[in-house]
Design a protein around this motif. Structure first.
Motif, PDB file in Angstrom:
ATOM      1  N   UNK A 182      -3.632  53.279 -61.412  1.00 38.13           N
ATOM      2  CA  UNK A 182      -4.680  52.821 -60.506  1.00 38.13           C
ATOM      3  C   UNK A 182      -4.600  51.329 -60.197  1.00 38.13           C
ATOM      4  N   UNK A 183      -3.509  50.684 -60.601  1.00 41.18           N
ATOM      5  CA  UNK A 183      -3.405  49.234 -60.380  1.00 41.18           C
ATOM      6  C   UNK A 183      -3.473  48.881 -58.898  1.00 41.18           C
ATOM      7  N   UNK A 184      -3.017  49.772 -58.041  1.00 40.50           N
ATOM      8  CA  UNK A 184      -3.123  49.512 -56.611  1.00 40.50           C
ATOM      9  C   UNK A 184      -4.548  49.290 -56.136  1.00 40.50           C
ATOM     10  N   UNK A 185      -5.532  49.764 -56.905  1.00 39.03           N
ATOM     11  CA  UNK A 185      -6.936  49.570 -56.537  1.00 39.03           C
ATOM     12  C   UNK A 185      -7.407  48.139 -56.783  1.00 39.03           C
ATOM     13  N   UNK A 186      -6.707  47.402 -57.647  1.00 38.62           N
ATOM     14  CA  UNK A 186      -7.235  46.115 -58.087  1.00 38.62           C
ATOM     15  C   UNK A 186      -6.305  44.934 -57.813  1.00 38.62           C
ATOM     16  N   UNK A 187      -5.062  45.176 -57.432  1.00 42.84           N
ATOM     17  CA  UNK A 187      -4.098  44.100 -57.249  1.00 42.84           C
ATOM     18  C   UNK A 187      -3.682  44.009 -55.783  1.00 42.84           C
ATOM     19  N   UNK A 188      -3.863  42.838 -55.204  1.00 44.88           N
ATOM     20  CA  UNK A 188      -3.492  42.621 -53.806  1.00 44.88           C
ATOM     21  C   UNK A 188      -3.372  41.120 -53.559  1.00 44.88           C
ATOM     22  N   UNK A 189      -2.667  40.730 -52.507  1.00 44.35           N
ATOM     23  CA  UNK A 189      -2.547  39.300 -52.202  1.00 44.35           C
ATOM     24  C   UNK A 189      -3.921  38.649 -52.068  1.00 44.35           C
ATOM     25  N   UNK A 190      -4.055  37.470 -52.673  1.00 47.05           N
ATOM     26  CA  UNK A 190      -5.305  36.735 -52.596  1.00 47.05           C
ATOM     27  C   UNK A 190      -6.248  36.967 -53.757  1.00 47.05           C
ATOM     28  N   UNK A 191      -6.007  38.015 -54.537  1.00 46.21           N
ATOM     29  CA  UNK A 191      -6.902  38.286 -55.665  1.00 46.21           C
ATOM     30  C   UNK A 191      -6.495  37.447 -56.868  1.00 46.21           C
ATOM     31  N   UNK A 192      -7.409  36.711 -57.483  1.00 46.31           N
ATOM     32  CA  UNK A 192      -7.064  35.885 -58.641  1.00 46.31           C
ATOM     33  C   UNK A 192      -6.559  36.737 -59.807  1.00 46.31           C
ATOM     34  N   UNK A 202     -11.418  47.161 -67.144  1.00 44.68           N
ATOM     35  CA  UNK A 202     -12.436  48.116 -66.717  1.00 44.68           C
ATOM     36  C   UNK A 202     -11.811  49.483 -66.427  1.00 44.68           C
ATOM     37  N   UNK A 203     -10.622  49.482 -65.804  1.00 42.86           N
ATOM     38  CA  UNK A 203      -9.938  50.748 -65.542  1.00 42.86           C
ATOM     39  C   UNK A 203      -9.618  51.472 -66.847  1.00 42.86           C
ATOM     40  N   UNK A 204      -9.146  50.720 -67.839  1.00 41.81           N
ATOM     41  CA  UNK A 204      -8.825  51.330 -69.130  1.00 41.81           C
ATOM     42  C   UNK A 204     -10.062  51.977 -69.747  1.00 41.81           C
ATOM     43  N   UNK A 205     -11.194  51.284 -69.664  1.00 42.12           N
ATOM     44  CA  UNK A 205     -12.429  51.833 -70.216  1.00 42.12           C
ATOM     45  C   UNK A 205     -12.881  53.055 -69.424  1.00 42.12           C
ATOM     46  N   UNK A 206     -12.762  52.999 -68.107  1.00 46.52           N
ATOM     47  CA  UNK A 206     -13.135  54.145 -67.283  1.00 46.52           C
ATOM     48  C   UNK A 206     -12.289  55.367 -67.617  1.00 46.52           C
ATOM     49  N   UNK A 207     -11.020  55.144 -67.966  1.00 45.59           N
ATOM     50  CA  UNK A 207     -10.121  56.262 -68.257  1.00 45.59           C
ATOM     51  C   UNK A 207     -10.265  56.775 -69.684  1.00 45.59           C
ATOM     52  N   UNK A 208     -11.083  56.098 -70.503  1.00 48.57           N
ATOM     53  CA  UNK A 208     -11.365  56.651 -71.830  1.00 48.57           C
ATOM     54  C   UNK A 208     -11.056  55.772 -73.012  1.00 48.57           C
ATOM     55  N   UNK A 209     -10.578  54.545 -72.810  1.00 48.35           N
ATOM     56  CA  UNK A 209     -10.315  53.657 -73.948  1.00 48.35           C
ATOM     57  C   UNK A 209     -11.614  53.317 -74.667  1.00 48.35           C
ATOM     58  N   UNK A 210     -11.545  53.199 -75.987  1.00 47.61           N
ATOM     59  CA  UNK A 210     -12.699  52.740 -76.738  1.00 47.61           C
ATOM     60  C   UNK A 210     -12.911  51.248 -76.529  1.00 47.61           C
ATOM     61  N   UNK A 211     -11.828  50.501 -76.525  1.00 47.07           N
ATOM     62  CA  UNK A 211     -11.875  49.085 -76.187  1.00 47.07           C
ATOM     63  C   UNK A 211     -10.455  48.624 -75.870  1.00 47.07           C
ATOM     64  N   UNK A 212     -10.369  47.462 -75.259  1.00 42.70           N
ATOM     65  CA  UNK A 212      -9.076  46.891 -74.877  1.00 42.70           C
ATOM     66  C   UNK A 212      -8.906  45.612 -75.686  1.00 42.70           C
ATOM     67  N   UNK A 213      -8.274  45.749 -76.829  1.00 43.01           N
ATOM     68  CA  UNK A 213      -8.145  44.615 -77.740  1.00 43.01           C
ATOM     69  C   UNK A 213      -7.124  43.599 -77.259  1.00 43.01           C
TER      70      UNK A 213
END
Length: 386
Positions: A182-192, A202-213
């Motif tokens: 789903x990286x195409x949803x969040x990465x594009x020219x101009x985005x910091x 946030x994508x990792x958490x949405x897909x089911x991760x308990x946390x992103x250490x």
């Protein structure tokens, strides 16, 4: 579709770990192991909490050469520890001046008598999570007992994963695969870049991760020169290569792999380097067998890159994976650890692109009797354009 594994482990899993440890302890003449870190204590108890983020309180587990483990822990952890299979739980209201020294010394004296040997993990990639002054105080109360290393017992045990552990790592990898798709949803020219990092978590958490250490990465026109700095406000530009490397957690177990993305388009140099990295990873996976060494596995990747006209970077090309983001062994020329069935490894070759820039690629695999199992969905040789 593979069903989501159950959380936690059966008590038999923990008892088997204890039995294997105790057999090794008796071989080495150890009366007890003193364990102080989160993965060591969780490995034998199932005590899973993020309260370890607080450095205020020490936690101890004493594993005798015979019998059940003894938890010597702050009172705030008693309710959770009683939900595990451990029954001998000794607590004190931490923080306090003594902070468990007396309770720990008493437990060790019970097991070690007047002249026993106490093993403490002390080799590479270990640490002592207690104040040095407290350790010295414990030793002072236990005249006659000998404190030393653990004879590599914890390393030997934890490098080999059970089927249930591998199921958890496999699930973490599945979640990572879904987030990377789903990286195409969040990465594009101009985005910091910092916004991309935030949204990827946030994508990792949405897909089911308990946390992103852990999340690392970088971006640049010809690779990146730094993959460990916090992401900053610099926006992505058309033609950049973006790398994201995640160590998300599911039920206490990590995945650790990365993906490279071309923003809008890819330069010929980056496309070539990406193909060389994926080819090297595939070569390592094809060569993977129990009995080879960690150094030999790195050499397969180095030789693949060199034969393809690339310049491999220095450093390790992968490592063990499990309860921690990085575990033993290291895929580097001086690590001659013998690869064994049911190790879980990362394959992580890296190429130099000139001007201080690099490109790195990483996959996660399990070692099987016949070779390997892909835990991540291996990347295509052609870099993905978003």
């Amino acid at each position: 579709m593979t069903p989501t594994p159950a959380r936690g482990f059966d008590v038999g899993e923990y008892k088997g770990r204890v039995a294997r440890a105790q057999a090794l302890m008796r071989e080495q003449g150890l009366a007890a192991l003193l364990l102080t870190t989160e993965p060591e204590i969780r490995y034998f108890t199932g005590f899973l909490t993020r309260f370890w983020e607080s450095p205020t309180r020490p936690w101890f587990l004493v594993l005798p050469a015979d019998g059940a483990p003894i938890a010597v822990i702050p009172a705030i952890g008693e309710a959770l520890m009683r939900k595990t299979w451990i029954t001998d739980i000794r607590t004190w209201p931490s923080p306090a001046p003594d902070d468990g020294v007396s309770l720990l010394a008493d437990a060790l004296r019970e097991l070690g008598g007047n002249s026993g040997r106490i093993g403490v993990p002390s080799g590479p990639e270990t640490m002592l999570r207690m104040p040095l002054a407290s350790l010295e105080a414990v030793k002072a109360r236990l005249a006659g007992l000998e404190f030393g290393g653990d004879a590599d017992i914890m390393r030997r045990l934890r490098m080999i994963k059970s089927a249930a552990e591998i199921d958890k790592i496999r699930e973490a990898c599945r979640i990572g695969n879904a987030a990377f798709a789903r990286v195409g949803e969040i990465a594009s020219p101009g985005r910091p870049l910092e916004d991309v990092f935030r949204r990827f978590q946030m994508l990792c958490l949405e897909e089911g991760a308990d946390h992103v250490s852990y999340l690392a990465g970088g971006a640049g026109l010809l690779g990146y020169d730094d993959v460990i700095s916090p992401a900053g406000p610099t926006p992505l530009c058309a033609g950049d290569v973006l790398m994201l490397d995640t160590g998300l957690v599911w039920d206490g177990y990590f995945c650790d792999f990365d993906r490279n993305f071309a923003i809008g388009s890819s330069s010929a140099a980056v496309s070539r380097a990406h193909r060389q990295l994926v080819t090297a990873t595939e070569a390592a996976f094809a060569a993977l067998r129990p009995g080879m060494t960690a150094a030999e596995l790195k050499a397969v990747m180095v030789n693949s890159i060199v034969s393809d006209g690339g310049t491999p970077s220095g450093g390790r090309f992968g490592h063990g994976l499990g309860m921690q983001l990085t575990e033993w062994p290291s895929l580097i020329e001086h690590d001659h650890t013998v690869i064994a069935e049911n190790m879980v490894l990362t394959l992580e070759p890296c190429i130099e692109l000139g001007g201080g820039s690099i490109l790195v690629h990483e996959e996660n695999v399990r070692v099987t009797a016949a070779g390997g199992e892909r835990l991540t969905r291996f990347a295509s040789p052609e870099i993905q354009v978003v």
